[in-house]
Enzyme design. Structure first.
Site, PDB file in Angstrom:
ATOM      1  N   LYS A   1       3.346  -7.551   1.252  1.00  0.00           N
ATOM      2  CA  LYS A   1       2.501  -6.923   0.422  1.00  0.00           C
ATOM      3  C   LYS A   1       1.448  -8.154   0.284  1.00  0.00           C
ATOM      4  CE  LYS A   1       1.013  -4.550  -3.718  1.00  0.00           C
ATOM      5  NZ  LYS A   1       1.590  -3.696  -5.002  1.00  0.00           N
TER       6      LYS A   1
ATOM      7  N   SER B   1      -0.593   0.709  -5.310  1.00  0.00           N
ATOM      8  CA  SER B   1      -1.081  -0.613  -4.347  1.00  0.00           C
ATOM      9  C   SER B   1      -0.265  -0.881  -3.382  1.00  0.00           C
ATOM     10  CB  SER B   1      -1.418  -1.637  -5.458  1.00  0.00           C
ATOM     11  OG  SER B   1      -0.219  -2.338  -5.978  1.00  0.00           O
TER      12      SER B   1
ATOM     13  N   SER C   1       2.626   1.402  -8.790  1.00  0.00           N
ATOM     14  CA  SER C   1       2.123   0.909  -7.488  1.00  0.00           C
ATOM     15  C   SER C   1       3.195   0.728  -6.559  1.00  0.00           C
ATOM     16  CB  SER C   1       1.499  -0.188  -7.624  1.00  0.00           C
ATOM     17  OG  SER C   1       0.378  -0.216  -8.074  1.00  0.00           O
TER      18      SER C   1
END
Length: 483
Positions: free
Chosen positions: A86, A161, A185
């Site tokens: 990420k 996210s 997320s």
């Protein structure tokens, strides 16, 4: 086993690591398949935004050298498994932009803890995947790299996210991903992309380094195509860290034992005795699109067939919005106030709004939120005295058009802010409880639906055991997207 690249990309993390350990395939061959898959599908989904091929092949060569001289049972659990990380997680020597022009060329000199633990477990880092700017919001777009598209419908959002990770996993680029979750997320992108995402209890996977070591709302956790792989990931991620003063209520040994458990007899009722409370609106009239409610109620019968008792029940969540909204604003301001002050013109307006909301908090509001959190804790504790698991929708909406910044209406009800449409996740975040999103199947139109399972604080292993029974019975994630 064939070493055809498509075959390798279809394997679970467990099976892929086992193939490398047994020398059925080399880490370099696995990496060939990984990068070939990126070349084939990433132009369509835009999940991977940074690649470090030279460094990855050097790491794969070292992994193969280690395989040649080390007994298989002494190799790490994820030996030779490739993974993009990420882009809000720091990766030593790999560009980490946080999806922001402010950090467009930022290269950290350290790994965040979740990355470090994955690498220590044998993962080969291959690059970074896309995020919304500073992980704010549940739609993965930014000014640097554009929008990540849903593998099941490339006109739709992949969520966020951790949307880049979810799209990469669903697209068969990689079997595992590292994510984070404040208001959904990990869970929302898992639901949008037909995979699993796990938000652990506080302290189980510490978030380090941290500006506020006592922060509790945001969590780090894994994404995968199966709960089996979530358990494997947690067996290497869980555990305390001296930099974070939060107690770890679910240690690595419990996840390791869960990951090692043999599959149950197909004719057994693995959820016999498990008590599940079901809610479609969280007891608060939370709007949820009808197609999601339909899938949830249909899939609730699967839990009953597996032996669980399923009845309408939900904790009293009336204080959850205040707890989440105040805590989020406080944390956002604490983390990003300097960035907004120095680079306001480069930061998206939703972040400016959230930071300003945090800076405007009064002492009275913070005291009220603390009292509300105590009331919420007592309500949730009372619920889990009677019930083992809460079953709800993961997301209130189906994957929405990717050109939208966020949904303006949900089931006909207008949304006032960029986080309001995520209440199905943020209400649970406020409770502090562990939560997992599992694939629940598809609507008639072919869009994925996620189911959210929640347990009491510290009951992470038991929660994953329940989720795994459903996941093994349905195997929805095995329905791959056509890209």
């Amino acid at each position: 086993m064939s070493t055809n690249t498509t075959d390798l990309c279809l394997l679970s993390a467990r099976d892929l690591a086992a193939a490398v350990r047994s020398r059925t395939v080399s880490a370099r061959e696995v990496l060939d398949a990984h990068f070939a898959r990126i070349d084939a599908v990433n132009p369509a989904v835009n999940a991977v935004v940074t690649q470090v091929r030279e460094e990855a092949y050097a790491a794969a060569a070292r992994a193969d050298e280690r395989t040649a001289v080390t007994p298989a049972d002494e190799l790490p659990p994820l030996h030779g498994v490739p993974m993009t990380h990420k882009d809000t997680h720091a990766t030593a020597g790999i560009r980490t932009t946080l999806g922001s022009p402010v950090f467009a060329e930022h290269v950290p000199d350290h790994d965040d803890l979740i990355v470090a633990r994955f690498r220590a477990a044998g993962v080969i880092s291959t690059g970074k995947n896309n995020v919304p700017e500073f992980a704010a919001g549940s739609h993965s777009f930014n000014e640097l790299f554009g929008t990540t598209h849903n593998p099941y419908d490339r006109t739709r959002s992949a969520g966020g996210s951790s949307g880049g990770a979810a799209a990469a996993i669903a697209s068969r680029i990689q079997p595992l991903g590292d994510g984070s979750d404040m208001g959904g997320s990990l869970r929302n992108p898992a639901a949008f992309c037909n995979i699993t995402g796990f938000r652990p209890s506080a302290g189980v996977v510490p978030s380090t380094p941290a500006g506020n070591a006592w922060a509790w709302l945001g969590r780090s956790g894994p994404l995968a195509r199966s709960v089996d792989d979530l358990a494997l990931a947690m067996s290497v991620l869980a555990g305390p860290d001296p930099r974070i003063p939060l107690a770890c209520p679910a240690d690595r040994a419990g996840f390791r034992a869960l990951a090692a458990e043999a599959p149950a007899d197909p004719d057994a009722r693995p959820l016999a005795g498990v008590r599940i409370g079901l809610s479609t609106d969280f007891g608060l009239g939370v709007p949820v699109e009808p197609g999601i409610v339909e899938v949830l109620r249909d899939q609730a019968r699967v839990f009953e067939e597996l032996g669980a008792v399923v009845e309408e029940a939900v904790p009293d969540l009336r204080d959850a919005d205040e707890v989440f909204d105040t805590t989020r604003a406080f944390d956002m301001a604490g983390n990003l106030r300097t960035v907004v002050a120095e680079h306001r013109e480069l930061v998206k307006p939703e972040i400016v709004w959230n930071v300003e909301k945090g800076l405007a908090l009064t002492a009275e509001q913070l005291m009220d939120a603390a009292l509300a959190r105590t009331r919420l804790h007592e309500a949730v504790r009372a619920f889990f005295d009677r019930w083992d698991v809460l079953l709800t929708p993961t997301s209130q909406v189906l994957p929405f058009p990717s050109e939208e910044r966020w949904p303006r209406t949900v089931a006909g009800m207008p949304m006032q802010t960029y986080v309001e449409w995520m209440r199905s996740a943020s209400l649970i975040s406020a409770t502090g409880c562990p939560a997992v999103s599992v694939p629940g199947g598809f609507t008639g139109g072919g869009l994925p639906v996620g189911l959210q399972l929640v347990a009491a604080h510290g009951r992470d292993v038991e929660l994953l055991r329940t989720a795994r029974a459903y996941d093994r019975a349905t195997r929805h994630a095995e329905i791959a997207p056509r890209i």
